[in-house]
Enzyme design. Sequence first.
Site, PDB file in Angstrom:
ATOM      1  N   ASP A 168       0.906  -1.177   0.143  1.00 12.21           N
ATOM      2  CA  ASP A 168       0.136  -0.154   0.112  1.00 12.21           C
ATOM      3  C   ASP A 168       0.836   1.177  -0.088  1.00 12.21           C
ATOM      4  OD1 ASP A 168      -2.292   1.507   0.258  1.00 12.21           O
ATOM      5  OD2 ASP A 168      -3.123   0.253   1.473  1.00 12.21           O
ATOM      6  N   ASP A 211      -9.764   4.454  -3.490  1.00 16.14           N
ATOM      7  CA  ASP A 211     -10.326   3.267  -3.171  1.00 16.14           C
ATOM      8  C   ASP A 211     -11.830   3.180  -3.742  1.00 16.14           C
ATOM      9  OD1 ASP A 211      -8.443   2.626  -1.788  1.00 16.14           O
ATOM     10  OD2 ASP A 211      -9.502   2.421   0.157  1.00 16.14           O
TER      11      ASP A 211
HETATM   12  C1  GAL Z   1      -6.282   1.328   1.394  1.00 15.97           C
HETATM   13  C2  GAL Z   1      -6.362   0.457   0.002  1.00 15.97           C
HETATM   14  C3  GAL Z   1      -7.173  -0.348   0.245  1.00 15.97           C
HETATM   15  C4  GAL Z   1      -7.077  -1.200   1.570  1.00 15.97           C
HETATM   16  C5  GAL Z   1      -6.937  -0.155   2.843  1.00 15.97           C
HETATM   17  C6  GAL Z   1      -6.174  -0.654   4.001  1.00 15.97           C
HETATM   18  O1  GAL Z   1      -5.149   2.345   1.202  1.00 15.97           O
HETATM   19  O2  GAL Z   1      -6.620   1.357  -1.002  1.00 15.97           O
HETATM   20  O3  GAL Z   1      -7.542  -1.128  -0.842  1.00 15.97           O
HETATM   21  O4  GAL Z   1      -5.995  -1.784   1.364  1.00 15.97           O
HETATM   22  O5  GAL Z   1      -5.720   0.822   2.380  1.00 15.97           O
HETATM   23  O6  GAL Z   1      -6.282   0.050   4.966  1.00 15.97           O
END
Ligand code: GAL
Length: 536
Positions: free
Chosen positions: A263, A328
């Site tokens: 991430d 997201d």
């Molecule tokens: C975001 C990501 C999501 C999920 C989330 C977890 O940055 O885009 O898909 O993984 O973090 O905290």
Amino acid sequence: MRFLISVLLLGLLAWPWPVVHAARAVRPVKTTAVEVRAEEPPAEPSYPDIAANDEPTPRLNGPRVVGTTPGREFIYRLPVTGAAPLTCTVTNLPPGLTFDAATGVIRGRVEKEGTTPVAITVRNRYGTARATLRIVAGRNKLALTPPMGWNSWNVWGTQVSDEKVRAAAEALERTGLAACGYRYVCIDDGWQGRRTPEGVMQPNERFPDMKALGDWLHARGFLFGMYTSPGPFTCGRYLGSWRHEEADARLYASWGVDYLKHDWCSYEGIARQKTPEVLQQPYIVMRAALDKTDRDIVYAICQYGMGEVWTWARQPNIGGNLWRTTGDIEDTWQSVSEIGFRHSPLARFAGPGGWNDPDMLVLGVVGWGEKTRPTRLTPDEQITHMTLWALLAAPLILGCDLTRLDEFTRRLLTNPEVIGIDQDELGVPATRRDTAQDGTEVWARPLADGRLAVGLFNRSNDTQTVTANWRDLGLRGRCTVRDVWQRRDVGTFDQVFAALVPPHGARLLLLRPQPTAPRSPRRTATPPANQHGNGN
Ligand code: GAL
């Protein structure tokens, strides 16, 4: 009509409910010998007419090509459907691999580089299906088609647990999704505990034994997905991999991890400027750490498309196999359509080994750990979501509670021709070929066998006629047209094909150009006589 019925339940109600209509059924009540008032189950749900994948004839689903690095663990569960009992025979495996007919899994370590055409035969009392699966052994041969599987985030948020992951894997088997090719089972944020004084990450109390979980998944032919973030913390405020990348990669490899989502969260505090070098740095570091392990680990980059990640994610010192292109996703039309329809200019950056990732599917029961609920997309929007993701050659990562899969969602996720388009080995994502003022769009992608997959989309709020003109598709002459969601041949058409598409809906077609006849003045549809077998 609405009325109440009284039922006396003796003993625990069996779980799971039948897959069919489960999400719409009255929630089961766990109780013994008490009176329960339940509403009458709703009438047959009404949803758009899409075909079920329940044909009894045998079929090999999923991709026709899969890659591995010589000497590294390889696990491939054959995705086969058809009436039981099915018998699979696998011949011409490369040295180092064996097939276990009892579990349907090919495993081992390929000894040498090279491509092997493996012959697969699936039989049952209704017939025999034969297919060739190319196993490509070499360096950087992972994700030759977009990964398919399940990830915990969109349904459980940070409340993921060992139990929920196993339940998802079991549901993949039970619902027939594994038999369609969904094979990565991925833990997202929320598994981390603390580090030991030596810096070794410990999972939290919801994951008593990660290695055992990895072994359990592998025994069933699934692959194991893990999540981390390059900053000190993840978005869910769990510990990230900052300055522990090598130790973490080693740990993941020791657990048997096959897929890592890396991430961005909290790296912002470190990357004050967003130059390409700064944006790339954490992914270079983790790449190097992964390369020091002896496992094939698919590398999923998740930094929301910053710095046009698609232009550099595949460079050798990063080696991303997929990269998120946007922020997201949410289960709203605005989110799905804004994300999905922006991918035309990005198509040329993706292909075998590296894919644009418009984020996980928001179909079925989702909720991000708060309160789960059926997706807020309408049925037609759900068809658009799946149609577009398959055309885009997007990773098909489910994000729902698979223990509560209703029939419509099951149909959306298991149509073997839709999956076949997504997994097509040519790996050329669709581009927009036409767009009109009325909110309609035509997208298309070429397939390895010479067919063209075409999406007719209606982004407006009214039913529209959407027209695919051959000239926009680079076609000439006559083409057979197959409706993929209905799984039927529609006819043979010349120059143009038009269809009514409901608001926010889509049609997915397969066009097969016909050899040009010397004189062929006809413009109209001919009966759907037997154009191309089952169209797959
Ligand atoms: C975001 C990501 C999501 C999920 C989330 C977890 O940055 O885009 O898909 O993984 O973090 O905290």
